[in-house]
Design a protein around this motif. Sequence first.
Motif, PDB file in Angstrom:
ATOM      1  N   VAL A 246       0.574  -1.409   0.099  1.00 13.87           N
ATOM      2  CA  VAL A 246      -0.473  -0.314   0.113  1.00 13.87           C
ATOM      3  C   VAL A 246       0.795   1.279  -0.236  1.00 13.87           C
ATOM      4  O   VAL A 246       0.526   1.933  -0.530  1.00 13.87           O
ATOM      5  CB  VAL A 246      -0.979   0.062   1.138  1.00 13.87           C
ATOM      6  N   SER A 247       2.095   1.423   1.056  1.00 12.26           N
ATOM      7  CA  SER A 247       2.435   2.205   0.732  1.00 12.26           C
ATOM      8  C   SER A 247       2.938   2.556  -0.657  1.00 12.26           C
ATOM      9  O   SER A 247       3.699   3.950  -1.408  1.00 12.26           O
ATOM     10  CB  SER A 247       4.230   1.552   1.673  1.00 12.26           C
ATOM     11  N   ALA A 248       4.072   1.384  -1.328  1.00 16.22           N
ATOM     12  CA  ALA A 248       5.023   1.804  -2.486  1.00 16.22           C
ATOM     13  C   ALA A 248       3.687   2.086  -4.136  1.00 16.22           C
ATOM     14  O   ALA A 248       4.072   3.358  -4.850  1.00 16.22           O
ATOM     15  CB  ALA A 248       4.961   0.250  -3.213  1.00 16.22           C
ATOM     16  N   ILE A 249       2.398   1.813  -3.758  1.00 16.69           N
ATOM     17  CA  ILE A 249       0.855   2.047  -5.155  1.00 16.69           C
ATOM     18  C   ILE A 249       0.691   3.887  -4.141  1.00 16.69           C
ATOM     19  O   ILE A 249       0.976   4.785  -4.802  1.00 16.69           O
ATOM     20  CB  ILE A 249       0.335   1.671  -4.556  1.00 16.69           C
ATOM     21  N   THR A 250       0.932   4.274  -2.364  1.00 19.06           N
ATOM     22  CA  THR A 250       0.413   5.606  -2.483  1.00 19.06           C
ATOM     23  C   THR A 250       2.076   6.682  -2.257  1.00 19.06           C
ATOM     24  O   THR A 250       1.090   7.987  -3.327  1.00 19.06           O
ATOM     25  CB  THR A 250       0.094   5.613  -0.844  1.00 19.06           C
ATOM     26  N   LEU A 251       3.245   5.758  -2.660  1.00 18.87           N
ATOM     27  CA  LEU A 251       4.374   6.798  -3.043  1.00 18.87           C
ATOM     28  C   LEU A 251       4.197   6.863  -4.127  1.00 18.87           C
ATOM     29  O   LEU A 251       4.520   8.636  -4.827  1.00 18.87           O
ATOM     30  CB  LEU A 251       5.286   6.226  -2.101  1.00 18.87           C
ATOM     31  N   LEU A 252       3.918   5.978  -5.284  1.00 16.73           N
ATOM     32  CA  LEU A 252       3.806   6.509  -6.380  1.00 16.73           C
ATOM     33  C   LEU A 252       2.717   7.218  -6.988  1.00 16.73           C
ATOM     34  O   LEU A 252       3.561   8.203  -7.714  1.00 16.73           O
ATOM     35  CB  LEU A 252       3.461   5.394  -7.428  1.00 16.73           C
ATOM     36  N   LEU A 253       1.994   7.339  -6.777  1.00 16.66           N
ATOM     37  CA  LEU A 253       0.857   8.027  -6.787  1.00 16.66           C
ATOM     38  C   LEU A 253       1.371   9.330  -6.168  1.00 16.66           C
ATOM     39  O   LEU A 253       0.656  10.500  -6.748  1.00 16.66           O
ATOM     40  CB  LEU A 253      -0.940   7.728  -6.821  1.00 16.66           C
ATOM     41  N   GLY A 254       1.116   9.940  -5.558  1.00 13.91           N
ATOM     42  CA  GLY A 254       2.032  11.040  -4.975  1.00 13.91           C
ATOM     43  C   GLY A 254       2.933  11.616  -5.727  1.00 13.91           C
ATOM     44  O   GLY A 254       2.891  12.714  -6.056  1.00 13.91           O
ATOM     45  N   LEU A 255       3.999  10.795  -5.704  1.00 12.32           N
ATOM     46  CA  LEU A 255       5.003  11.253  -7.395  1.00 12.32           C
ATOM     47  C   LEU A 255       4.400  11.893  -8.342  1.00 12.32           C
ATOM     48  O   LEU A 255       4.566  12.916  -8.534  1.00 12.32           O
ATOM     49  CB  LEU A 255       5.969  10.173  -7.478  1.00 12.32           C
ATOM     50  N   VAL A 256       3.705  11.247  -9.387  1.00 14.01           N
ATOM     51  CA  VAL A 256       2.964  11.458 -10.128  1.00 14.01           C
ATOM     52  C   VAL A 256       1.936  12.887  -9.915  1.00 14.01           C
ATOM     53  O   VAL A 256       2.514  13.680 -10.760  1.00 14.01           O
ATOM     54  CB  VAL A 256       2.017  10.307 -10.096  1.00 14.01           C
ATOM     55  N   TYR A 257       1.334  12.926  -8.878  1.00 12.18           N
ATOM     56  CA  TYR A 257       0.565  13.917  -8.567  1.00 12.18           C
ATOM     57  C   TYR A 257       1.465  15.432  -8.432  1.00 12.18           C
ATOM     58  O   TYR A 257       1.475  16.124  -8.890  1.00 12.18           O
ATOM     59  CB  TYR A 257      -0.390  14.137  -7.540  1.00 12.18           C
ATOM     60  N   THR A 258       2.789  15.530  -7.280  1.00  9.47           N
ATOM     61  CA  THR A 258       3.375  16.311  -7.019  1.00  9.47           C
ATOM     62  C   THR A 258       4.508  16.848  -8.679  1.00  9.47           C
ATOM     63  O   THR A 258       4.540  17.670  -8.163  1.00  9.47           O
ATOM     64  CB  THR A 258       4.935  15.665  -6.123  1.00  9.47           C
ATOM     65  N   LEU A 259       4.996  15.919  -9.117  1.00 12.27           N
ATOM     66  CA  LEU A 259       5.267  15.942 -10.498  1.00 12.27           C
ATOM     67  C   LEU A 259       4.945  17.586 -11.180  1.00 12.27           C
ATOM     68  O   LEU A 259       4.789  18.301 -11.533  1.00 12.27           O
ATOM     69  CB  LEU A 259       5.783  14.774 -10.921  1.00 12.27           C
ATOM     70  N   LYS A 260       3.776  17.146 -10.857  1.00 16.78           N
ATOM     71  CA  LYS A 260       3.014  18.215 -12.176  1.00 16.78           C
ATOM     72  C   LYS A 260       2.395  19.475 -11.592  1.00 16.78           C
ATOM     73  O   LYS A 260       0.916  19.746 -11.790  1.00 16.78           O
ATOM     74  CB  LYS A 260       1.791  17.175 -13.163  1.00 16.78           C
ATOM     75  N   VAL A 261       2.372  19.481 -10.082  1.00 14.34           N
ATOM     76  CA  VAL A 261       2.074  20.140  -9.425  1.00 14.34           C
ATOM     77  C   VAL A 261       1.798  21.517 -10.420  1.00 14.34           C
ATOM     78  O   VAL A 261       2.920  22.377  -9.950  1.00 14.34           O
ATOM     79  CB  VAL A 261       2.260  20.572  -7.548  1.00 14.34           C
ATOM     80  N   PHE A 262       0.586  22.693 -10.527  1.00 12.24           N
ATOM     81  CA  PHE A 262       0.872  23.563 -10.588  1.00 12.24           C
ATOM     82  C   PHE A 262       0.319  24.830 -10.406  1.00 12.24           C
ATOM     83  O   PHE A 262       1.050  25.624 -10.325  1.00 12.24           O
ATOM     84  CB  PHE A 262       0.635  24.103 -12.564  1.00 12.24           C
TER      85      PHE A 262
END
Length: 327
Positions: A246-262
């Motif tokens: 669960v932590s792995a998928i949480t960090l992956l989705l958070g990474l994708v979201y944070t990279l594109k924060v505008f």
Amino acid sequence: MTHTTQLPDRRSARVRKGTAGAAPPPAPARTRRRPTSQQWAAWGFLAPVTLYLVLFYAYPLYRNIDLSLRHYTVRSFVQGDAPFTGLENYLTVFDDPTFAPALLHTAVFTVVCLAFQYAIGLALAVFFNQHFRLSATLRALFLVPWLLPLIVSASTWAWMLNSDSGVVNAALRVVGVDPVNWLTSPSWSLTSVILANIWIGVPFNLVVLHSGLQSIPASLYEAAALDGANAWQRFWRITFPLLRPVSAITLLLGLVYTLKVFDIIWIMTKGGPVDSSTTFATWSYQLGFGNALPAFGPGAAVGNLLVVAALVFGLIYLKVQRKQHAS
């Protein structure tokens, strides 16, 4: 008594001999089976998803790659006769003096936000997993930052961190601390947008990690308590290892979201002052739409760098998952 001998039938022998030596008759041609009603129904259910992916993912990605490989101006963008330039736009981006600061800010913004969002979300998930009175009510209140529109959240943080009338500086004055130029100082602008993004992202981590905790059997904690394990040992030996998927998928989705924060960065600081809070997301927008003469090609190239970064981390996640399943 006479014995009669039955002579073999020469005709039948010749027929058997010819039959044995002859090639087998050709197999009948296979007829193509028509799709059944169930297959048509399956294709019918897949059609909307496929159409959605093609229109809103595949085609925009293709257009973005095409933009990054051509020299587009406003006129050529409308008429569609932009000349092909290859990797020239990417070389322009790499040679730009903004590239190194934007890369550093993107890395710092992503890593710091992910670390604090995950740590705070995990702590709150473990806290609310105790099932005390008002646990569900308080957990629902923590979802408010996640449910609010980003423009509302970013505007609220911009007002709170205002140098003159913000409540944060007002609180600092009460305790005798000098006010801080949160949004107008190059030393504090990146910190300000990081704080706002952490506050917005914690509820997502809380929800996902709390759902993962529900799948851990309570008998494991009971057995560990009987063996004399304290709260920290139960967390480190039971909770944290069993939460890894669960932590792995949480960090992956958070990474994708944070990279594109505008939205948050643009509303609060617009990437400034002096590019002190510029990331790849805001820089791509500035190149494509923030100037009188837009640079569509370099802006698309910066956006593609974000896509490649997200794709690389996604492939790393899939490889780690395969190793875990194999072992």
